[in-house]
Design a protein around this motif. Structure first.
Motif, PDB file in Angstrom:
ATOM      1  N   TYR A  55      -2.922  -2.848  -5.026  1.00  0.00           N
ATOM      2  CA  TYR A  55      -3.394  -3.220  -3.629  1.00  0.00           C
ATOM      3  C   TYR A  55      -4.695  -4.100  -3.837  1.00  0.00           C
ATOM      4  O   TYR A  55      -5.565  -2.857  -3.285  1.00  0.00           O
ATOM      5  N   TYR A  81       0.642   0.572  -5.802  1.00  0.00           N
ATOM      6  CA  TYR A  81      -0.394   0.632  -4.538  1.00  0.00           C
ATOM      7  C   TYR A  81      -1.868   0.779  -5.260  1.00  0.00           C
ATOM      8  O   TYR A  81      -3.092  -0.141  -4.848  1.00  0.00           O
ATOM      9  N   LEU A 114       0.352  -0.860   0.043  1.00  0.00           N
ATOM     10  CA  LEU A 114       0.101   0.003  -0.304  1.00  0.00           C
ATOM     11  C   LEU A 114       0.537   1.319   0.156  1.00  0.00           C
ATOM     12  O   LEU A 114       0.294   2.544  -0.727  1.00  0.00           O
TER      13      LEU A 114
END
Length: 389
Positions: free
Chosen positions: A131, A128, A122
Motif C-alpha cells: 500500500y 498491506y 491497509l
C-alpha cells in the motif's frame, strides 16, 4: 516418598499459580473489535459530556502515548479510543448505549484500530505491505507498529484473555468510493479476523456503517449503495444507516452529535442480534427441544462422524441426551446429532477438560503438562485432535 510429596506439592502450587496468574476470560465481559478510517478513528470534537463514562465500559489501548496509556492495557473508555489523532467516534456511544441497556453484570470492552484516509488495502494482511501510504499517514500507521491489521489481531488476542468477542464494527469506504469489489474485500478481512482469532461467524457478526449520505451533502454518499450489498456477500453482516446524520461541513466527517446517534444505532442493531442477554453464572435458562419419536438405528457405514450414516449430523456441543448401541446422541437445532468421542484427555488428571475440535485453537499458555486454550470461560487442554489457529 518425601520427594514424591515435594513434587506433588510443587505441581499443586504451580497449577494454583497458573490459575491465578492466567484467570479464565469472564463471559460477562463482552468485547467488540472496530476498524476503519477517519470516521471510525473519530473526528468529532470531544465535549464535556464525553469525558466521563460508566466504568463498565472499557477500552484496550491499541497504541501507546495517548493520555499516558500503554498499548495492551485496559482503561475507562473515554475518547480518543483509536489513536492519538482520534477524537469522538461511533464506538464511544456504541459502548455507552450497551452498558446502559444490558444487565449490570455485563461489561463492555472496545478494541479500536483505525487510520484516517486509508484504503481498505491497509487491512488486507496479504496486501498491506504494497500500500502506497501518503507521507501524512505514515505516522499514524507507525503508531500501530506499521501493520494496523496485525495490531488489531494482537490486541484482540489480549482481549480474549479477559472476555469474549461478541462482534466486529466497521466504518470505512470513503477512500474506496464506487469500487464494486469492496464488499468482497471486506469479506476477506472479516474471514481473516475470524480465522486468526478462532471465532465463528454466527457468534461474531459484522456491523458496517454507511458514510455521510448524499441527501445531506455527503461527498461519498454514492458508496452507500455498495455498503448495502454487504449482507448479500457476508451472511452475518448488518448495515447501520447514516440517514439524517449531519456532517461538519466537509461532506465527509460526522458532527459530534451525529457520532453519538450513530453509535446508538450500532448498539441498537447489536442488541437486536443479541436478543435476551443472560448473565453467565447468575441466571439459569431452560431450553425446550423437539425430539423425534423415531429411535436411531445401528450405523451401517461408521466414520469419524458416525451419525452421518444414519442421516444425522455430528454435534458441535457434547451434551448427551440419549444413548443407545450406536453411541451418544445430542440435540441441536431441534434435530438429533451424534456426539463424537474425543481422544484421551491429558488435562482431565489436572481437573480440566480438553478443548473441543469445532474451532481452531489458540495457545494462550504452555507448561510441562501441555498447551492450553480457553473455552466457555475455563482452561482446556489442547490435544492432537485440535487444529491450531
Amino acid at each position: 516418598m518425601r520427594a514424591n510429596i515435594a513434587i506433588a506439592t510443587f505441581l499443586a502450587t504451580s497449577l494454583s499459580f497458573v490459575s491465578k496468574a492466567f484467570a479464565a476470560p469472564d463471559p460477562n465481559f463482552h468485547i467488540y473489535l472496530a476498524f476503519g478510517q477517519s470516521n471510525m478513528e473519530g473526528n468529532g470534537p470531544i465535549e464535556s459530556q464525553d469525558r466521563t463514562v460508566d466504568k463498565r465500559f472499557k477500552m484496550l489501548a491499541t497504541v501507546s502515548g495517548c493520555n499516558n496509556r500503554q498499548a495492551g492495557n485496559w482503561y475507562d473508555a473515554t475518547p480518543p479510543l483509536a489513536n492519538c489523532n482520534g477524537k469522538l467516534g461511533p464506538v464511544d456511544y456504541f459502548g455507552r448505549t450497551l452498558v446502559k441497556k444490558l444487565p449490570q453484570e455485563i461489561r463492555i470492552g472496545a478494541v479500536v484500530v483505525a487510520v484516517a484516509g486509508c484504503d481498505i488495502q491497509l487491512f488486507e494482511k496479504d496486501k498491506y505491505r504494497s500500500y502506497q501510504q501518503p507521507d501524512w499517514m505514515r505516522g499514524i500507521v507507525q503508531q500501530y507498529g506499521g501493520n494496523p491489521y496485525g495490531r488489531l489481531i494482537e490486541m484482540a488476542k489480549k482481549a480474549q484473555q479477559e472476555g469474549i468477542i461478541k462482534g466486529i464494527l466497521l466504518h470505512q469506504g470513503e477512500t474506496n468510493t464506487g469500487q464494486q469489489d469492496w464488499p468482497n474485500r471486506v469479506k476477506g478481512i472479516y474471514e481473516n479476523i475470524l480465522n486468526d482469532l478462532g471465532l465463528k461467524a454466527e457468534d461474531v457478526p459484522l456491523l458496517a456503517g454507511e458514510v455521510v449520505s448524499s441527501a445531506v451533502g455527503g461527498q461519498c454518499g454514492s458508496h452507500n449503495a455498495v455498503i448495502q450489498r454487504l449482507p448479500s456477500v457476508i451472511k452475518t453482516a448488518h448495515v447501520i444507516s447514516s440517514q439524517g446524520l449531519q456532517h461538519q461541513g466537509d461532506g465527509l466527517h460526522f458532527t459530534s452529535a451525529a457520532y453519538r446517534t450513530f453509535g446508538e444505532r450500532y448498539a441498537e442493531e447489536m442488541l437486536k442480534i443479541l436478543g435476551d442477554v443472560q448473565v453467565v453464572g447468575k441466571t439459569t435458562t431452560t431450553t425446550t427441544v423437539k425430539t423425534t419419536t423415531t429411535k436411531p438405528v445401528q450405523p451401517t457405514n461408521p466414520s469419524n462422524c458416525w451419525s452421518l450414516a444414519l442421516g444425522y449430523p455430528c454435534c458441535v456441543g457434547n451434551d448427551v441426551i440419549f444413548v443407545d448401541e450406536s453411541g451418544e446422541w445430542g440435540v441441536e437445532n431441534n434435530n438429533w446429532c451424534g456426539i463424537v468421542k474425543a481422544p484421551a484427555c491429558w488435562a482431565t488428571a489436572l481437573g480440566y477438560d480438553c478443548c473441543s475440535t469445532n474451532v481452531c485453537r489458540t495457545v494462550y499458555y504452555e507448561d510441562n503438562d501441555g498447551k492450553w486454550d480457553v473455552e466457555n470461560g475455563q482452561w482446556c487442554g489442547i490435544t492432537s485432535a485440535n487444529k491450531l489457529c
